[in-house]
Write a protein that holds these residues in place. Structure first.
Motif, PDB file in Angstrom:
ATOM      1  N   ALA A  66       7.249  -0.301   2.600  1.00  8.66           N
ATOM      2  CA  ALA A  66       7.996   0.539   3.542  1.00  8.66           C
ATOM      3  C   ALA A  66       7.830  -0.038   4.938  1.00  8.66           C
ATOM      4  CB  ALA A  66       7.481   1.972   3.496  1.00  8.66           C
ATOM      5  N   ARG A  67       8.638   0.462   5.858  1.00  6.94           N
ATOM      6  CA  ARG A  67       8.554   0.035   7.264  1.00  6.94           C
ATOM      7  C   ARG A  67       8.714  -1.486   7.392  1.00  6.94           C
ATOM      8  NH1 ARG A  67       6.083   3.053  11.458  1.00  6.94           N
ATOM      9  NH2 ARG A  67       5.847   5.268  10.948  1.00  6.94           N
ATOM     10  N   ILE A  86       3.771  11.570   4.572  1.00 10.90           N
ATOM     11  CA  ILE A  86       4.973  11.012   3.956  1.00 10.90           C
ATOM     12  C   ILE A  86       6.183  11.700   4.582  1.00 10.90           C
ATOM     13  CG2 ILE A  86       6.371  10.881   1.847  1.00 10.90           C
ATOM     14  CD1 ILE A  86       3.822  10.555   0.250  1.00 10.90           C
ATOM     15  N   TRP A 121       0.798   5.476  10.711  1.00  8.88           N
ATOM     16  CA  TRP A 121       0.162   5.795   9.418  1.00  8.88           C
ATOM     17  C   TRP A 121       0.997   6.769   8.563  1.00  8.88           C
ATOM     18  CZ3 TRP A 121      -2.316   6.845  14.117  1.00  8.88           C
ATOM     19  CH2 TRP A 121      -2.279   8.168  14.545  1.00  8.88           C
ATOM     20  N   LYS A 139       3.944   7.349   6.167  1.00  3.25           N
ATOM     21  CA  LYS A 139       4.773   6.518   5.294  1.00  3.25           C
ATOM     22  C   LYS A 139       6.213   7.012   5.353  1.00  3.25           C
ATOM     23  CE  LYS A 139       4.876   4.184   0.867  1.00  3.25           C
ATOM     24  NZ  LYS A 139       4.156   3.915  -0.402  1.00  3.25           N
ATOM     25  N   SER A 145      10.398   6.379   4.893  1.00  2.00           N
ATOM     26  CA  SER A 145      11.302   5.616   4.020  1.00  2.00           C
ATOM     27  C   SER A 145      12.692   6.231   4.026  1.00  2.00           C
ATOM     28  CB  SER A 145      10.764   5.572   2.584  1.00  2.00           C
ATOM     29  OG  SER A 145      10.665   6.881   2.035  1.00  2.00           O
ATOM     30  N   THR A 151      11.093   9.158  -3.657  1.00  2.00           N
ATOM     31  CA  THR A 151      10.038  10.141  -3.396  1.00  2.00           C
ATOM     32  C   THR A 151      10.248  11.435  -4.167  1.00  2.00           C
ATOM     33  OG1 THR A 151       9.830   9.190  -1.198  1.00  2.00           O
ATOM     34  CG2 THR A 151       8.779  11.317  -1.563  1.00  2.00           C
ATOM     35  N   SER A 167       6.935   7.666  -4.771  1.00  2.00           N
ATOM     36  CA  SER A 167       6.679   7.485  -3.342  1.00  2.00           C
ATOM     37  C   SER A 167       5.773   6.304  -3.071  1.00  2.00           C
ATOM     38  CB  SER A 167       6.055   8.758  -2.764  1.00  2.00           C
ATOM     39  OG  SER A 167       4.939   9.156  -3.540  1.00  2.00           O
ATOM     40  N   LEU A 223      -0.214   5.570  -0.788  1.00  2.00           N
ATOM     41  CA  LEU A 223      -0.509   5.677   0.637  1.00  2.00           C
ATOM     42  C   LEU A 223      -1.466   4.556   1.014  1.00  2.00           C
ATOM     43  CD1 LEU A 223      -1.093   9.535   1.024  1.00  2.00           C
ATOM     44  CD2 LEU A 223       0.901   8.225   1.768  1.00  2.00           C
ATOM     45  N   ASP A 224      -1.499   4.213   2.283  1.00  2.00           N
ATOM     46  CA  ASP A 224      -2.474   3.243   2.752  1.00  2.00           C
ATOM     47  C   ASP A 224      -3.875   3.727   2.386  1.00  2.00           C
ATOM     48  OD1 ASP A 224      -2.752   0.820   4.871  1.00  2.00           O
ATOM     49  OD2 ASP A 224      -4.392   2.262   5.157  1.00  2.00           O
TER      50      ASP A 224
END
Length: 996
Positions: free
Chosen positions: A235-236, A533, A568, A570, A572, A607, A612, A615-616
């Motif tokens: 993402a990003r 998210i 931080w 997420k 999309s 998602t 999804s 996550l980091d």
């Protein structure tokens, strides 16, 4: 794709006297064997029909039926993948009976003239019946009526069936059964893979029974759009689409190759490759016909799909709804759909939406109203002057949410707005002219410029669009609507409330906790309610230019004022089709969405289905180590527990512009009316009102940016496929070669040891309770679609078979493997089982030993001991997605019956389709009022003779501790009893085809 529709329609709609539906199924149940003379007549009739059809088929091959200008003979076209039988006879091995010329209503077959001369074709004219009752019928019921008249063969569909529908006002309250033949079937890959697996397995079963396996073929056009496999791994990033698609193919190459094999091995199956868009948006923008014109026969488009959100097409005036995968497979194989003639709720819209109010706000309001009204098993039909004030995309948004408010359909009849949309999306002027002419001639068109004929509905609701307020829904269910102005107060009450649909039970002293952590070297922090998210996803909203462009305008204003989404979170953006990308680029708004982190991540359902991605690690650790109630905000339609992501306990549905706004705020713990979203580059506070676009602003961008050529070019590209898909090499064999080592595709055990003799109905004796549930257990609870937890039985199985954790993929992507799906049954990490006294998680109590085990391990222990099991449940059991594995899984675990207060429509029929008995407690009773703890053993007194069972009859249940109570057996039709007698739909179909 549709070149054989007329031929196949006759094959499926005029099937012989050995096919069965409703009470006409009884001969196959050995209640009324077909006589020798009748068999001879069938055989003679079949031979005559077959000879007539040979010449018909030859002529038909030369006719192009792809309605959007694609040459089906072109090798570059996906349509060329549709396999037409080398021998026409294989299409007629289902004992076809009478042709359309022998229809009982042939006297009303009427020509539809073209204004320029000649005719569009012929149609069965409802006005020609001269029956005043038809004028009062809801439009949605008129579609059922036309289908019954057109398919009336005196056997599968009779004049009595037609009369039931004409007399709908009187007959629908009586819950009468009617047969229905949809024009086509729609699949997505999560539900499509198990459907193709079942078809392949059925071919093997036919082979073992000494019959012709080639009889297993779809008899109606089947479209399968691969759209549920893409995950938001990246993402990003400007490269997100390409990166995610590469990972999608790496993970799913085996599945994709299997689907491509199916498109070659089975006739009438079109597979649209990944990266094309969301199935329902592709259906809306491209596949939807509204009116078929097949070999000069005109009739309304209708579709059933294995995704519950098939209802999105209802916004286009096409009758469509979700069915279980098992039911859809039977429809593909020529079995008529039996349905209870539904009641229709008339929902009147008046007025006009206020400035700044979105279609999502409207649909969340409508969802709450209809859920409260009670519409399960019913059609909802929207009418009134207000309907003309909302766009086709807005209608599709409302129709899409039908499963969330519980209706079979949320139907918008065709009007001028529909015709404008058809032109916008690239349908030709001649096609639109034909659609309007047919629907007007057959009293199926609404013209709001003319006085309206009063129609009768089963019940009525109304809303003034001006009363709709901005809102969201959550934190755990789509019908728990919260107005934007009340959001902060509602959030704090959720923190306080005990654990439930509106509660997290966070102690007062920890509600202000701040979890500080380092995100890629930057200081970061999370609190309860922090957004981790923010996803613009799902066909509900990504079909709608006004909300998509509205989101772009919010991002643009934020960029100009100097606001930025925290890194931080997420973020999309997963558009429903390539058209969205084209108009976001044309408007110049995509660059602002990119600046806020909403880069396009792929074209598919992400998602909202649980794809999804991770996550980091730093964010995940901060949530887990500090027990933070983190939030996801998504423009989807599903926010059930554990669905979006295991670490987001609070999940809110919101419009795309609101998703951007909450991402900028970074929390759901905010009052947008009073508190600033952030501080601008000039040092001043920036409020919600500073970012929110007006209705006129959005309308201007839509007008200038959404153009017909975008739709034409997008769908021309879809028919070409993509390089990765086109390079997939698959065998040409008609029988699938199962790989015993595959963890994606596995031969299921449904037909092992199957014989030609039906097993007959089964009662239940001394069964243990596997699980004891409360209300609102969803199909996500029963068969999760998202990530495979590292400590689950499914994970253990994958590790034992050499699969690394990073390659687990999701349950949804592994639905072609029964070994994994059985282990994933009741594996939702948020499930609450009363046998464990409120403990949350996918475990249960093994009653004989008192051990706490995973549900799968407990079930296997019961099975190895030769003991049956049952499930106890509350209201709305099986709500949510139309997931066939929510019935297949329990069957494989050994569950013989589910006793609940009420069932969701599709799930109940799926249980019957897999041979599981659905029982309903009597009104006012449930497990608690009857004093049932789940520690008892249950005996269900179901007759062993099918002749002694009738739809909806009472059944006695006894426990080993002396309790006794009466339940209603939810076999709702004679068709379902037939399936149950054979052990399910698929064994029934195999036996019928083997006999022929």
């Amino acid at each position: 794709m549709y070149i054989t529709t007329a031929l196949l329609r006759r094959a499926s709609s005029s099937s012989s006297n050995t096919s069965t539906t409703g009470k006409r199924l009884l001969s196959s149940l050995s209640k009324k064997p077909v006589s020798n003379s009748a068999s001879s007549a069938i055989s003679s009739n079949f031979n005559q029909t077959h000879q007539r059809s040979l010449s018909f088929y030859s002529a038909l091959r030369s006719v192009q039926r792809w309605s959007h200008g694609v040459d089906w003979n072109s090798p570059a076209s996906l349509v060329a993948q549709i396999r037409i039988a080398s021998s026409t006879a294989s299409l007629f091995q289902r004992n076809i009976a009478t042709m359309a010329s022998e229809n009982a209503f042939k006297r009303i077959l009427t020509s539809l003239p073209k204004p320029s001369g000649g005719e569009f074709g012929k149609f069965y004219s409802l006005p020609a019946l001269n029956d005043p009752r038809i004028d009062k019928l809801p439009y949605s019921i008129r579609i059922l009526l036309e289908s019954a008249i057109r398919n009336c063969d005196g056997f599968q569909v009779t004049k009595e069936d037609v009369e039931k529908i004409i007399d709908w006002e009187t007959s629908s309250p009586k819950q009468v059964e009617i047969p229905f033949k949809p024009a086509r079937v729609l699949l997505q890959d999560f539900t499509g893979v198990p459907a193709v697996v079942d078809l392949a397995c059925m071919r093997d079963a036919m082979n073992k029974l000494g019959s012709d396996s080639n009889k297993i073929n779809p008899l109606v056009p089947v479209d399968l759009v691969i759209d549920h496999s893409v995950q938001v791994d990246v993402a990003r990033s400007e490269n997100a689409v390409q990166a995610n698609m590469e990972l999608e193919f790496q993970r799913n190459k085996e599945r994709f190759a299997f689907l491509k094999w199916g498109s070659n091995a089975f006739h009438n199956m079109l597979v649209v490759p990944p990266g094309s868009g969301i199935v329902h948006q592709v259906n809306l923008e491209y596949l939807g016909r509204v009116v078929f014109n097949t070999d000069g026969m005109l009739y309304p488009d209708s579709v059933v799909g294995t995704d519950s959100h098939t209802t999105m097409i209802d916004g286009l005036g096409v009758a469509g709804w979700g069915v279980g995968g098992i039911e859809a497979e039977a429809a593909m194989l020529g079995q008529p759909m039996s349905m209870v003639l539904p009641g229709v709720v008339g929902f009147k819209l008046s007025g006009k939406l206020k400035n700044g109010v979105t279609a999502t706000d409207l649909v969340l309001t409508v969802t709450q109203m209809l859920r409260k009204h009670g519409v399960v098993g019913k059609f909802v039909e929207f009418y009134g002057d207000g309907v003309g004030e909302i766009s086709l995309a807005d209608r599709a948004t409302i129709a899409n949410m039908s499963p969330e408010y519980g209706a079979t359909m949320g139907f918008f009849p065709v009007d001028h707005v529909t015709l404008q949309y058809l032109k916008l999306t690239g349908r030709s002027d001649e096609t639109v002219e034909m659609i309007e002419a047919y629907l007007r001639a057959n009293k199926m068109f609404v013209d709001y410029r003319e006085p309206q004929q009063e129609r009768v509905y089963s019940s009525y609701l109304n809303i003034n669009l001006a009363d709709v307020e901005p809102c969201v829904s959550g934190p755990k269910r789509p019908h728990d609507r919260v107005t934007l102005k009340d959001m902060k107060a509602d959030w704090h009450s959720c923190l306080d409330n005990k654990v439930g649909f509106k509660g997290f039970a966070v102690p007062k002293e920890t509600q202000e906790k701040v979890a500080k952590f380092s995100f890629h070297g930057q200081p970061a922090e999370l609190k309860h309610g922090s957004v981790v998210i923010a996803a613009i996803t799902s066909c509900t909203n990504t079909s709608n230019p006004s909300v998509m462009l509205g989101a772009g305008l919010v991002a643009k204003k934020a960029c100009e004022l100097g606001l930025q989404v925290k890194p931080w979170i997420k973020t999309s953006l997963a558009p429903g089709s390539g058209v969205v990308t084209k108009y976001l680029l044309k408007s110049g708004l995509q660059k602002y969405l990119n600046e806020q982190g909403f880069h396009i991540v792929g074209y598919g359902c992400t998602t909202c289905i649980g794809n999804s991605g991770d996550l980091d690690e730093s964010v995940a650790a901060a949530i887990s180590e500090n027990d933070i109630v983190a939030a996801a905000v998504l423009s989807g339609n599903r926010n059930f527990e554990g669905r979006v992501h295991p670490l987001t306990r609070a999940n809110y549905l919101a419009s795309p512009p609101l998703v951007v706004a909450y991402a900028l705020a970074g929390t759901v713990d905010i009052d947008f009316n009073k508190e600033p979203i952030g501080v601008g580059k000039d040092g001043k506070d920036v409020y919600f009102k500073d970012l929110w676009p007006s209705t006129n602003e959005i309308a201007e961008v839509v007008q200038s940016s959404v153009l017909p050529d975008m739709f034409k070019s997008t769908y021309e590209a879809i028919t070409m496929g993509n390089a990765t898909w086109n390079q997939l090499s698959v065998p040409a064999a008609k029988l699938y070669s199962w790989d015993p080592n595959s963890t994606y595709i596995h031969e299921p055990p449904y037909f092992k040891n199957m014989t030609m003799d039906p097993p007959g109905p089964h009662g239940v004796k001394d069964a243990y309770c596997l699980l004891n549930f409360g209300d609102s257990i969803t199909t996500d609870h029963i068969s999760p679609a998202g990530s495979i937890h590292k400590d689950s039985p499914a994970a253990k199985f994958l590790v034992e078979h050499g699969v690394d954790r990073k390659d687990f993929n999701s349950y949804g992507s592994r639905r072609g493997n029964d070994e994994i799906m059985a282990r994933g049954t009741f594996a939702n990490i948020r499930i609450v089982n009363k046998l464990l006294n409120g403990e949350v998680g996918p475990k249960t109590l093994h009653i004989p030993t008192g051990e706490k085990l995973s549900v799968f391990d407990a079930a296997m222990r019961y099975k190895s001991a030769g003991v049956d099991t049952v499930v106890l449940a509350g209201a709305e059991y099986g709500s949510g997605s139309s997931r066939d594995w929510a019935a297949k899984g329990p069957m494989l675990l050994g569950v013989k019956a589910v006793i609940a207060k009420s069932f969701e429509r599709i799930h109940r029929s799926n249980l019957v389709g897999m041979g599981i008995v659905p029982l309903c407690f009597k009104p006012g009773e449930d497990a608690d009022t009857l004093g049932l703890t789940g520690h008892e053993r249950y005996t269900i007194d179901l007759p062993s003779n099918i002749n002694e069972i009738s739809p909806g009859q009472d059944v006695n249940v006894h426990t080993d501790d002396g309790k006794s109570f009466t339940c209603t057996a939810r076999f709702d039709t004679e068709v379902e009893l037939a399936y149950f007698n054979h052990g399910g739909i698929l064994p029934y179909v195999i036996r019928q085809l083997t006999k022929q």
